[in-house]
Design an enzyme around this catalytic site. Structure first.
Site, PDB file in Angstrom:
ATOM      1  NE  ARG A  53      19.071  33.482  54.931  1.00 19.86           N
ATOM      2  CZ  ARG A  53      18.978  32.823  56.101  1.00 19.86           C
ATOM      3  NH1 ARG A  53      20.064  32.364  56.697  1.00 19.86           N
ATOM      4  NH2 ARG A  53      17.807  32.630  56.664  1.00 19.86           N
ATOM      5  CE1 TYR A 105      32.970  50.771  41.073  1.00 17.64           C
ATOM      6  CE2 TYR A 105      32.393  49.447  42.989  1.00 17.64           C
ATOM      7  CZ  TYR A 105      32.022  50.216  41.898  1.00 17.64           C
ATOM      8  OH  TYR A 105      30.693  50.424  41.652  1.00 17.64           O
ATOM      9  CG  ASP A 177      38.807  43.685  43.772  1.00 16.25           C
ATOM     10  OD1 ASP A 177      38.737  42.955  42.765  1.00 16.25           O
ATOM     11  OD2 ASP A 177      37.997  44.615  43.996  1.00 16.25           O
ATOM     12  CE  LYS A 202      32.360  45.525  36.994  1.00 20.02           C
ATOM     13  NZ  LYS A 202      31.804  45.328  38.295  1.00 20.02           N
TER      14      LYS A 202
HETATM   15  O1  P1T Z   1      29.542  45.981  41.055  1.00 18.84           O
HETATM   16  P1  P1T Z   1      29.873  44.836  41.946  1.00 18.84           P
HETATM   17  O2  P1T Z   1      29.681  43.504  41.328  1.00 18.84           O
HETATM   18  O3  P1T Z   1      29.243  44.969  43.306  1.00 18.84           O
HETATM   19  O4  P1T Z   1      31.481  44.903  42.174  1.00 18.84           O
HETATM   20  C1  P1T Z   1      32.130  45.963  42.812  1.00 18.84           C
HETATM   21  C2  P1T Z   1      33.544  46.064  42.323  1.00 18.84           C
HETATM   22  C3  P1T Z   1      34.569  45.578  43.112  1.00 18.84           C
HETATM   23  N1  P1T Z   1      35.862  45.611  42.716  1.00 18.84           N
HETATM   24  C4  P1T Z   1      36.203  46.138  41.532  1.00 18.84           C
HETATM   25  C5  P1T Z   1      37.645  46.176  41.124  1.00 18.84           C
HETATM   26  C6  P1T Z   1      35.217  46.645  40.673  1.00 18.84           C
HETATM   27  O5  P1T Z   1      35.597  47.155  39.485  1.00 18.84           O
HETATM   28  C7  P1T Z   1      33.849  46.625  41.079  1.00 18.84           C
HETATM   29  C8  P1T Z   1      32.770  47.190  40.232  1.00 18.84           C
HETATM   30  N2  P1T Z   1      33.217  48.126  39.269  1.00 18.84           N
HETATM   31  C9  P1T Z   1      32.432  48.796  38.395  1.00 18.84           C
HETATM   32  C10 P1T Z   1      31.104  48.691  38.340  1.00 18.84           C
HETATM   33  C11 P1T Z   1      33.169  49.688  37.465  1.00 18.84           C
HETATM   34  O6  P1T Z   1      32.630  50.090  36.415  1.00 18.84           O
HETATM   35  O7  P1T Z   1      34.329  50.003  37.759  1.00 18.84           O
END
Ligand code: P1T
Length: 388
Positions: A53, A105, A177, A202
């Site tokens: 951790r 998001y 972000d 992503k």
């Molecule tokens: O899904 P996660 O890895 O927890 O990430 C969240 C997140 C944060 N910031 C942005 C700009 C994002 O696009 C996302 C996640 N977005 C999607 C799952 C989507 O389809 O837009």
């Protein structure tokens, strides 16, 4: 080979940044250290690793790569993008205030408005292009500015340098972000931001096979505070997933080049299509923030394209999404394969309808994550979905 050297160009850093051959065997890729704990020779005497951790060597390899490609002092890898955002929020206390971009998001908006607002943190959501309004929201409680650029799903842009200058003057932390742009196109820390956040699910991972998040801090001191919050609350990335994201980063520059080429062509195709209303893509001259995009995004404008239907009808967007074949109707983005999404019904359903309407996330809106397939097949797929 020690490759913590900042003079390297991005394409070299993507492959070698922060990496060392594994010392025991010379393995070129770090092994997946699938272990929770590490032997000590005497209480408190160990190799630098105690418990996964706190740190794990496979995760360290990824974290060093993240710091290198974003030009930061410290990288941290999380169990999801939202876990990474959550860690930044843990720097705050009740009565602190956050100024955030109005288009985010849906999950980020949900965390801010339905989790952290209950802990006494106040959020202001604003279009960061209105810098006077943005400045008017600062007071002595303001501790953090949170920006997505380009935004999900409206592809709005925020001028990172201009916002960083204001945050510096006000001595407020500035987090970006950078999920949509990736460090291949845009490096916020070089433009004055303090923290970069990623949904590594992503483009960094790039193959739709892992949920992961990342933070990169500009200074060691800030990196240490974030690591403390992560270690103390526990949302770390496992070694197998760390390996997958690290492997993804090694081809980030190659994939992004093609995402940008295909994204631009799809946006241009949509712009001239008679059934299409608006197209949101920062690489189009018609995009309201095209000049900011040209200033702060280098090498292209990414693979995310959003559009609406001229008819304005929700049914048209749904029928279109049911018909695409090469594009897969699914949440998420940034993988090698093209995906299509209905923001109002899928990724941004957690934003109340009246807020969506006010922002312009309409019911006839489709968001495409343009992959790295052959562009002719992608355009043909969109064409048949419009025509059917
Ligand atoms: O899904 P996660 O890895 O927890 O990430 C969240 C997140 C944060 N910031 C942005 C700009 C994002 O696009 C996302 C996640 N977005 C999607 C799952 C989507 O389809 O837009």
């Amino acid at each position: 080979m020690n490759t913590n050297l900042n003079y390297m160009k991005f394409n070299t850093k993507a492959i070698h940044g922060g990496q060392q051959h594994e010392p025991a065997t010379g393995a070129v890729m770090p092994p997946v250290f699938q272990t929770s704990t590490f032997a000590q020779t005497s209480p408190g005497v160990h190799s630098g690793y105690e418990y996964s951790r706190a740190a794990n060597p496979t995760r360290t390899a990824l974290e060093n790569a993240l710091a290198s490609i974003e030009n930061g002092a410290r990288g941290l890898a999380f169990s999801s993008g939202l876990a990474a955002t959550d860690c930044v929020m843990k720097l705050l206390k009740p009565n602190d205030e956050v100024i955030a971009m109005d288009d985010l998001y849906g999950g980020t908006y949900r965390m801010f408005s339905r989790i952290y607002s209950h802990f006494g943190i106040k959020f202001h959501f604003v279009d960061m292009n209105d810098l006077d309004k943005f400045k008017s929201l600062f007071n002595e409680n303001t501790k953090l500015v949170w920006v997505e650029t380009p935004t999900n799903p409206l592809m709005k842009l925020a001028d990172i340098e201009a916002i960083a200058a204001i945050c510096k003057e006000k001595q407020v932390l500035f987090a970006v972000d950078n999920t949509f742009a990736t460090p291949y196109l845009q490096q916020p820390l070089n433009m004055g931001a303090d923290i970069v956040m990623h949904s590594a699910t992503k483009y960094l991972g790039g193959h739709s096979d892992v949920i992961a998040g990342a933070l990169v801090a500009k200074t060691e001191e800030l990196g240490e505070k974030l690591h403390f919050a992560q270690f103390a609350t526990g949302a770390t990335l496992g070694p197998q997933d760390s390996y997958l994201v690290l492997r993804g980063i090694k081809t980030l520059h190659l994939r992004m080049q093609r995402h940008c080429e295909n994204g631009q062509k799809v946006a241009e195709y949509l712009e001239q299509h008679p059934a299409v209303g608006k197209v949101f893509y920062p690489g189009l001259e018609s995009h309201p923030y095209n000049s900011i995009a040209k200033k702060q995004m280098k090498g292209g404008f990414g693979g995310m394209v959003t559009f609406t239907f001229k008819s304005g009808k929700k049914e048209d967007s749904i029928a279109f999404l049911e018909r695409v074949k090469v594009f897969t109707l699914a949440e998420s983005l940034g993988g090698v394969e093209s995906l299509a999404n209905h923001p109002a019904l899928m990724t941004h359903a957690s934003i109340p309808e009246e807020n969506r309407k006010a922002l312009g996330i309409t019911d006839d809106m489709v968001r495409l994550s343009v992959g790295v397939e052959d562009i002719d097949d992608l355009i043909a797929d969109l064409e048949q979905a419009f025509n059917a």
